[in-house]
Scaffold this motif. Structure first.
Motif, mmCIF file in Angstrom:
data_model
loop_
_atom_site.group_PDB
_atom_site.id
_atom_site.type_symbol
_atom_site.label_atom_id
_atom_site.label_comp_id
_atom_site.label_asym_id
_atom_site.label_seq_id
_atom_site.Cartn_x
_atom_site.Cartn_y
_atom_site.Cartn_z
ATOM 1 N N TYR A 106 113.174 64.230 46.034
ATOM 2 C CA TYR A 106 112.666 64.159 47.418
ATOM 3 C C TYR A 106 112.113 65.495 47.895
ATOM 4 O O TYR A 106 111.167 65.544 48.682
ATOM 5 C CB TYR A 106 113.772 63.688 48.370
ATOM 6 N N ASN A 107 112.729 66.598 47.439
ATOM 7 C CA ASN A 107 112.280 67.914 47.903
ATOM 8 C C ASN A 107 110.915 68.270 47.327
ATOM 9 O O ASN A 107 110.132 68.964 47.970
ATOM 10 C CB ASN A 107 113.298 68.985 47.511
ATOM 11 N N PHE A 108 110.639 67.785 46.090
ATOM 12 C CA PHE A 108 109.404 68.178 45.413
ATOM 13 C C PHE A 108 108.586 66.983 44.915
ATOM 14 O O PHE A 108 107.479 66.741 45.381
ATOM 15 C CB PHE A 108 109.725 69.104 44.227
ATOM 16 N N THR A 109 109.145 66.239 43.951
ATOM 17 C CA THR A 109 108.351 65.241 43.229
ATOM 18 C C THR A 109 107.709 64.217 44.166
ATOM 19 O O THR A 109 106.495 63.976 44.096
ATOM 20 C CB THR A 109 109.227 64.520 42.180
ATOM 21 N N ALA A 110 108.517 63.648 45.069
ATOM 22 C CA ALA A 110 108.005 62.601 45.961
ATOM 23 C C ALA A 110 107.063 63.170 47.021
ATOM 24 O O ALA A 110 106.464 62.424 47.798
ATOM 25 C CB ALA A 110 109.168 61.860 46.633
ATOM 26 N N GLN A 143 110.403 63.127 55.083
ATOM 27 C CA GLN A 143 109.182 62.292 55.092
ATOM 28 C C GLN A 143 109.269 61.237 53.997
ATOM 29 O O GLN A 143 109.077 60.034 54.246
ATOM 30 C CB GLN A 143 107.929 63.136 54.798
ATOM 31 N N ALA A 144 109.560 61.717 52.776
ATOM 32 C CA ALA A 144 109.609 60.799 51.624
ATOM 33 C C ALA A 144 110.724 59.772 51.801
ATOM 34 O O ALA A 144 110.531 58.582 51.563
ATOM 35 C CB ALA A 144 109.821 61.594 50.335
ATOM 36 N N ARG A 145 111.903 60.245 52.223
ATOM 37 C CA ARG A 145 113.033 59.325 52.403
ATOM 38 C C ARG A 145 112.728 58.256 53.449
ATOM 39 O O ARG A 145 113.083 57.086 53.289
ATOM 40 C CB ARG A 145 114.276 60.099 52.854
ATOM 41 N N CYS A 168 100.418 71.878 58.817
ATOM 42 C CA CYS A 168 100.200 70.450 59.089
ATOM 43 C C CYS A 168 99.108 69.901 58.169
ATOM 44 O O CYS A 168 98.542 70.621 57.351
ATOM 45 C CB CYS A 168 99.802 70.249 60.556
ATOM 46 N N GLY A 169 98.821 68.630 58.321
ATOM 47 C CA GLY A 169 97.748 68.036 57.522
ATOM 48 C C GLY A 169 97.843 66.531 57.514
ATOM 49 O O GLY A 169 98.754 65.945 58.092
ATOM 50 N N MET A 170 96.844 65.917 56.846
ATOM 51 C CA MET A 170 96.869 64.472 56.675
ATOM 52 C C MET A 170 97.729 64.156 55.442
ATOM 53 O O MET A 170 97.565 64.778 54.385
ATOM 54 C CB MET A 170 95.441 63.932 56.466
ATOM 55 N N VAL A 171 98.639 63.219 55.592
ATOM 56 C CA VAL A 171 99.564 62.905 54.497
ATOM 57 C C VAL A 171 98.770 62.577 53.231
ATOM 58 O O VAL A 171 97.846 61.748 53.252
ATOM 59 C CB VAL A 171 100.486 61.731 54.871
ATOM 60 N N HIS A 172 99.113 63.227 52.133
ATOM 61 C CA HIS A 172 98.393 63.031 50.873
ATOM 62 C C HIS A 172 98.569 61.581 50.403
ATOM 63 O O HIS A 172 99.691 61.057 50.452
ATOM 64 C CB HIS A 172 98.944 63.988 49.814
ATOM 65 N N PRO A 173 97.478 60.923 49.957
ATOM 66 C CA PRO A 173 97.595 59.531 49.496
ATOM 67 C C PRO A 173 98.682 59.356 48.437
ATOM 68 O O PRO A 173 99.371 58.324 48.423
ATOM 69 C CB PRO A 173 96.211 59.222 48.900
ATOM 70 N N ASN A 174 98.868 60.360 47.584
ATOM 71 C CA ASN A 174 99.924 60.257 46.561
ATOM 72 C C ASN A 174 101.310 60.138 47.194
ATOM 73 O O ASN A 174 102.183 59.445 46.673
ATOM 74 C CB ASN A 174 99.922 61.491 45.638
ATOM 75 N N VAL A 175 101.529 60.832 48.313
ATOM 76 C CA VAL A 175 102.840 60.784 48.976
ATOM 77 C C VAL A 175 103.066 59.381 49.539
ATOM 78 O O VAL A 175 104.141 58.795 49.383
ATOM 79 C CB VAL A 175 102.927 61.847 50.088
ATOM 80 N N LEU A 176 102.049 58.829 50.179
ATOM 81 C CA LEU A 176 102.169 57.458 50.693
ATOM 82 C C LEU A 176 102.467 56.500 49.541
ATOM 83 O O LEU A 176 103.410 55.701 49.598
ATOM 84 C CB LEU A 176 100.883 57.053 51.411
#
Ligand code: DAH
Length: 346
Positions: free
Chosen positions: A139-143, A175-177, A287-295
């Motif tokens: 969760y801290n990195f990979t996701a 965010q990921a969780r 800040c930024g737009m959430v990366h599509p990979n994260v979604l």
């Protein structure tokens, strides 16, 4: 016989006059008035008297008994009153004594800023979320789109506990969780204040443990202009209705595009001073737009929804607001520092 009775009365009343507490008084009653007491004993002798003497002796005996009982009742009354007075003296409250002071405490400046952040964002429709400080590498990195061995992991000097367990280096894992446990593509608007940890040497501007506040908004058609409008509303609620902001391009693995948000220097208003290093602007968050990979990695479909995120250092916000120059002041609990915030309403 009458003389014996008179003598009994004299002795009994004389002894009664010398008594004080309740214990000896009861002993006295048993000795003189009890069933096996002296009076009873004398009266038992009455049977041996000639019949014509009995009424006269009986009268004397009754008078003696009345006298002893009256004396006993009066003494009991005295003893009871003395006990009452003693208790009242013991329980007395001196209302003229000065009161004990309970000086009002002060909310810790960091807690005060967190509460203020929560108030502002709750007012904008956000809810407050949280997550664990002992976190999985996942969760801290990979996701969050930090690929394995990616140099971006080195930007955040991490306290590892085991191979994949660590102290979170930022609040972004929440965010990921949150994405992961929400129904896919359902809208989100959260902020996450919390403690984070980094292997830093402590000095005036670095601490191995500090506080961040994360933000995440996801929904259909969320755009960069929503990010800027939300953060402008935040900056104005925090620093004043005419506050200005600007976005500068930046990089974070979990946002694309990424930016940093500056506000007009809250000390010089933009004219240039030591706080803003003569630039007139102060950086307050990433800040930024959430990366599509994260979604995608966390169960959302970037073709359906989009989002923005931001993260700020709470100590930094508090230092600017209260002109605190050393981050360690927030942790060493020097009462002379903390007391300055008693009664402060930002
Ligand atoms: N997690 C970043 C850090 O600790 C801060 C941050 C930057 C959070 C950009 C965000 C973001 O949510 O969009 O440095």
């Amino acid at each position: 016989m009458e003389e014996r009775l008179q003598d009994l009365q004299r002795r009994a009343l004389a002894e009664l006059a010398r008594l004080d507490g309740a214990g000896p008084l009861e002993d006295w009653r048993i000795t003189f008035l009890g069933k096996k007491g002296e009076l009873a004993e004398v009266l038992r002798g009455m049977g041996a008297l000639p019949a014509d003497r009995r009424p006269a002796v009986g009268m004397v005996a009754n008078r003696v008994r009345d006298a002893l009982e009256a004396g006993y009742a009066a003494q009991r009354e005295l003893a009871a009153r003395a006990a009452d007075e003693a208790r009242e003296r013991a329980e007395a409250v001196d209302v003229t004594l000065p009161g004990r002071r309970n000086p009002p405490g002060a909310e810790h400046p960091l807690q005060r800023v967190i509460r203020r952040l929560e108030d502002i964002f709750v007012g904008l429709g956000f809810t407050v979320a949280d997550g664990p400080e002992v976190e999985l590498d996942h969760y801290n990195f990979t996701a969050l789109n930090f690929p394995p061995e990616h140099p971006a992991r080195d930007m955040q000097d991490t306290f590892f506990l085991t191979g994949d367990l660590l102290l979170r280096t930022h609040t972004s894992p929440v965010q990921a969780r949150t994405l992961e446990r929400s129904a896919p593509n359902s809208p989100l608007r959260i902020i996450v204040p919390g403690r984070v940890y980094r292997r830093d040497d402590d000095d005036a501007t670095h601490s191995h443990a500090f506080t961040q506040c994360e933000g995440l908004v996801v929904g259909r058609g969320v755009r960069m202009s929503d990010l800027k409008g939300t953060l402008l509303a935040f900056a104005r609620a925090m620093y004043g209705g005419d506050q200005q902001v600007r976005l500068r391009p930046s990089f974070f693995p979990f946002t694309e595009p990424s930016a940093e948000l500056d506000v007009r220097c809250i000390h010089c208003g933009g004219a240039g001073c030591a706080t803003c290093k003569q630039t007139g602007w102060i950086e307050i968050l990433g800040c930024g737009m959430v990366h599509p990979n994260v979604l995608r990695m966390n169960g959302y479909d970037p073709a359906q929804v989009s989002g923005f995120a931001f993260g700020m250092g709470v100590e930094r916000i508090a230092m600017l607001l209260y002109r605190v120059e050393d981050i360690r002041d927030f942790y060493v609990n020097d009462l002379r520092f903390l007391r300055q915030f008693a009664g402060v309403v930002l």
